[in-house]
Scaffold this motif. Structure first.
Motif, short mmCIF file in Angstrom:
data_model
loop_
_atom_site.label_atom_id
_atom_site.label_comp_id
_atom_site.label_asym_id
_atom_site.label_seq_id
_atom_site.Cartn_x
_atom_site.Cartn_y
_atom_site.Cartn_z
N ALA A 59 -1.29 10.16 -7.42
CA ALA A 59 -0.58 10.37 -6.16
C ALA A 59 -1.04 9.38 -5.10
CB ALA A 59 -0.78 11.81 -5.67
N LEU A 60 -2.36 9.10 -5.04
CA LEU A 60 -2.87 8.12 -4.09
C LEU A 60 -2.35 6.72 -4.40
CD1 LEU A 60 -6.59 9.28 -3.74
CD2 LEU A 60 -4.84 9.31 -1.95
N ASP A 61 -2.29 6.38 -5.68
CA ASP A 61 -1.75 5.06 -6.07
C ASP A 61 -0.31 4.91 -5.59
OD1 ASP A 61 -4.13 4.45 -7.27
OD2 ASP A 61 -3.47 4.96 -9.30
N GLN A 62 0.49 5.99 -5.76
CA GLN A 62 1.88 5.93 -5.32
C GLN A 62 1.98 5.79 -3.80
OE1 GLN A 62 4.74 5.82 -7.18
NE2 GLN A 62 5.71 5.46 -5.20
N SER A 63 1.13 6.56 -3.10
CA SER A 63 1.15 6.50 -1.64
C SER A 63 0.71 5.14 -1.14
CB SER A 63 0.24 7.59 -1.06
OG SER A 63 0.70 8.88 -1.41
N GLN A 64 -0.32 4.58 -1.78
CA GLN A 64 -0.80 3.26 -1.37
C GLN A 64 0.26 2.19 -1.64
OE1 GLN A 64 -4.12 2.46 0.03
NE2 GLN A 64 -2.73 0.79 0.58
N SER A 65 0.97 2.32 -2.75
CA SER A 65 2.03 1.37 -3.06
C SER A 65 3.15 1.44 -2.02
CB SER A 65 2.58 1.66 -4.46
OG SER A 65 3.65 0.81 -4.79
N ASP A 66 3.52 2.66 -1.64
CA ASP A 66 4.56 2.81 -0.62
C ASP A 66 4.09 2.22 0.72
OD1 ASP A 66 6.07 4.11 -2.50
OD2 ASP A 66 5.52 6.13 -1.83
N LEU A 67 2.81 2.45 1.04
CA LEU A 67 2.28 1.93 2.30
C LEU A 67 2.22 0.40 2.29
CD1 LEU A 67 1.01 2.71 5.03
CD2 LEU A 67 -1.22 2.80 3.88
N ASN A 68 1.86 -0.16 1.16
CA ASN A 68 1.81 -1.63 1.04
C ASN A 68 3.19 -2.24 1.26
OD1 ASN A 68 -0.90 -1.44 0.47
ND2 ASN A 68 -0.65 -1.65 -1.74
N ARG A 69 4.20 -1.63 0.69
CA ARG A 69 5.56 -2.17 0.85
C ARG A 69 6.02 -2.06 2.30
NH1 ARG A 69 8.18 0.82 -4.45
NH2 ARG A 69 6.95 -0.30 -6.00
N GLN A 70 5.66 -0.94 2.93
CA GLN A 70 6.04 -0.75 4.32
C GLN A 70 5.36 -1.78 5.22
OE1 GLN A 70 5.28 3.19 5.74
NE2 GLN A 70 5.60 2.64 7.88
N ASN A 71 4.08 -2.02 4.99
CA ASN A 71 3.35 -2.98 5.82
C ASN A 71 3.75 -4.42 5.52
OD1 ASN A 71 1.94 -0.91 7.04
ND2 ASN A 71 0.22 -1.02 5.61
N ALA A 72 4.20 -4.68 4.29
CA ALA A 72 4.60 -6.03 3.93
C ALA A 72 5.97 -6.40 4.48
CB ALA A 72 4.60 -6.18 2.41
N GLN A 73 6.71 -5.39 4.96
CA GLN A 73 8.04 -5.61 5.56
C GLN A 73 8.95 -6.40 4.61
OE1 GLN A 73 7.41 -7.39 9.41
NE2 GLN A 73 6.54 -5.52 10.29
N LEU A 74 9.02 -5.90 3.37
CA LEU A 74 9.84 -6.57 2.36
C LEU A 74 11.30 -6.20 2.55
CD1 LEU A 74 7.60 -5.93 -0.79
CD2 LEU A 74 7.70 -8.00 0.62
N SER A 75 12.15 -7.08 2.09
CA SER A 75 13.58 -6.80 2.13
C SER A 75 13.92 -5.81 1.01
CB SER A 75 14.38 -8.09 1.94
OG SER A 75 14.15 -8.62 0.63
#
Length: 396
Positions: free
Chosen positions: A119-135
């Motif tokens: 669950a932490l891995d999934q949350s961290q992945s979501d947070l990384n994408r949000q901070n990376a401001q990907l299209s």
């Protein structure tokens, strides 16, 4: 024939009235009831007693049913003190990095730790994408996963599971009953050695008829034992049909029963009788009852070979030549021919041929041992098994 039946009746009553017989028959039912009861209790009461407090929110962690949210660390510590939870997990974020720290008297259970980590891995992945401001297209590329498929006939997974359940269940029943009845028969026969009772008995009944009666009594106990298992299985099946939750298990049970052939029952009975005959012979060879376990050691080795041979040769997915050969050898065929039957390797005539060979071997051994039983059973000199056998056969 009347004398044989009298001896068989006395042996049968002694067998079925023993605590060992009662325990052996009821043990599987107790195990099933215990597992069902423990599962029910765990489902009803286990979730609260194994709960963990959660301080800090992430969507993935909140989906885990064993985590209970608390507003702050003080409230979580109070819940631990009141034994409402086993410990508490503090989740925080700093500079885009999630940190989770568990506090408790004991470490978190492995299964729960694994779920929290995922669950932490999934949350961290979501947070990384949000901070990376990907299209949107870039996020879609990152979400790509490899595809793995299996194209199997409909219901193949259930059929495989039912097949494995049938094999393992049958093999364990054969293994336990073979060892138990072999040891009990050898002990009972050996218990008559060193006394005058056999000389008195043989003065009123021929030794061979006495031996046949003893073996027949044990075989009747086996029939009773298997009959109880069959009746218990039918009643359990009918009980499941009457319960709401039984509908979900019904397809699996029907698939399992489809893998069981009617020929398995006589195979099981004749195979167990084969071991009983040899165990009685081994028990008659020893001088003292305490030596009976040593006498049946070769028999135990044969059982172990058949038992482990099932897992070595019977689970490979192929009907190998060595599996075919072993399925016709008396003593091993009781383990390996049923495996071939359940897997669908054996044709219509192969199980019947193996059964007839096993039956002929059992009857022949019983006849030959019966004819020599007087000289073997009355041999009281401690000469060792091999010398006792030769002297007993010479004085038949």
């Amino acid at each position: 024939m009347k004398q044989v039946l009298l001896v068989a009746k006395e042996t049968y009553i002694r067998q079925v009235k023993s605590w060992a017989f009662l325990f052996l028959v009821l043990a599987p039912f107790f195990m099933i009831l215990l597992s069902m009861g423990s599962g029910y209790v765990a489902s009803q009461f286990g979730s609260d007693s194994n709960a963990i407090a959660l301080v800090g929110q992430t969507q993935a962690l909140s989906d885990l049913d064993f985590l209970k949210s608390y507003p702050d660390e003080t409230a979580a510590k109070a819940a631990v003190k009141e034994e409402e939870v086993n410990g508490y997990l503090v989740v925080s974020e700093e500079n885009g990095l999630l940190t989770a720290t568990y506090h408790g008297e004991e470490g978190m259970a492995f299964e729960k730790k694994d779920q929290v980590q995922k669950a932490l891995d999934q949350s961290q992945s979501d947070l990384n994408r949000q901070n990376a401001q990907l299209s949107t297209d870039q996020v879609a590329i990152l979400d790509r996963q490899p595809s793995f498929k299996e194209e199997l006939p409909e219901g193949q997974d259930m059929a495989l599971g039912a097949k494995m359940a049938a094999i393992f269940g049958l093999v364990f029943i054969i293994y336990m009953m073979t060892l138990t009845y072999s040891a009990a028969t050898a002990q009972e026969i050996a218990g008559e050695k060193g006394t005058k009772i056999l000389e008195i008995i043989f003065s009123s009944i021929p030794a061979d008829l006495y031996f046949y009666g003893r073996v027949l009594g044990v075989v009747l106990a086996l029939v009773t034992h298997l009959g109880i298992y069959a009746l218990g299985g039918v009643l359990a099946y009918l009980f499941l049909l009457s319960q709401p939750f039984g509908a979900s298990a019904l397809p699996f049970l029907q698939t399992l029963l489809a893998h069981l052939d009617w020929l398995l029952l006589p195979f099981l009975l004749v195979g167990l009788s084969f071991y009983v005959v040899i165990a009685a012979f081994c028990g008659a060879l020893v001088v003292r009852q305490e030596d009976a376990n040593k006498a049946v050691q070769p028999l135990t080795v044969l059982v172990m070979v058949g038992f482990f041979g099932t897992f070595i040769f019977g689970q490979g997915g192929q009907d190998t030549l060595i599996l075919q050969v072993l399925s016709y050898i008396p003593g091993l065929s009781i383990f390996l021919m049923p495996v071939r039957m359940i897997n669908g390797y054996a044709g219509a005539l192969e199980p019947l041929l193996s059964l007839l060979l096993l039956l002929a071997t059992t009857v022949t051994l019983a006849y030959l041992i019966g004819k020599s039983y007087s000289g073997i059973a009355l041999q009281t000199d401690d000469l060792g098994l091999w010398k006792s056998l030769k002297k007993g056969l010479a004085s038949k």
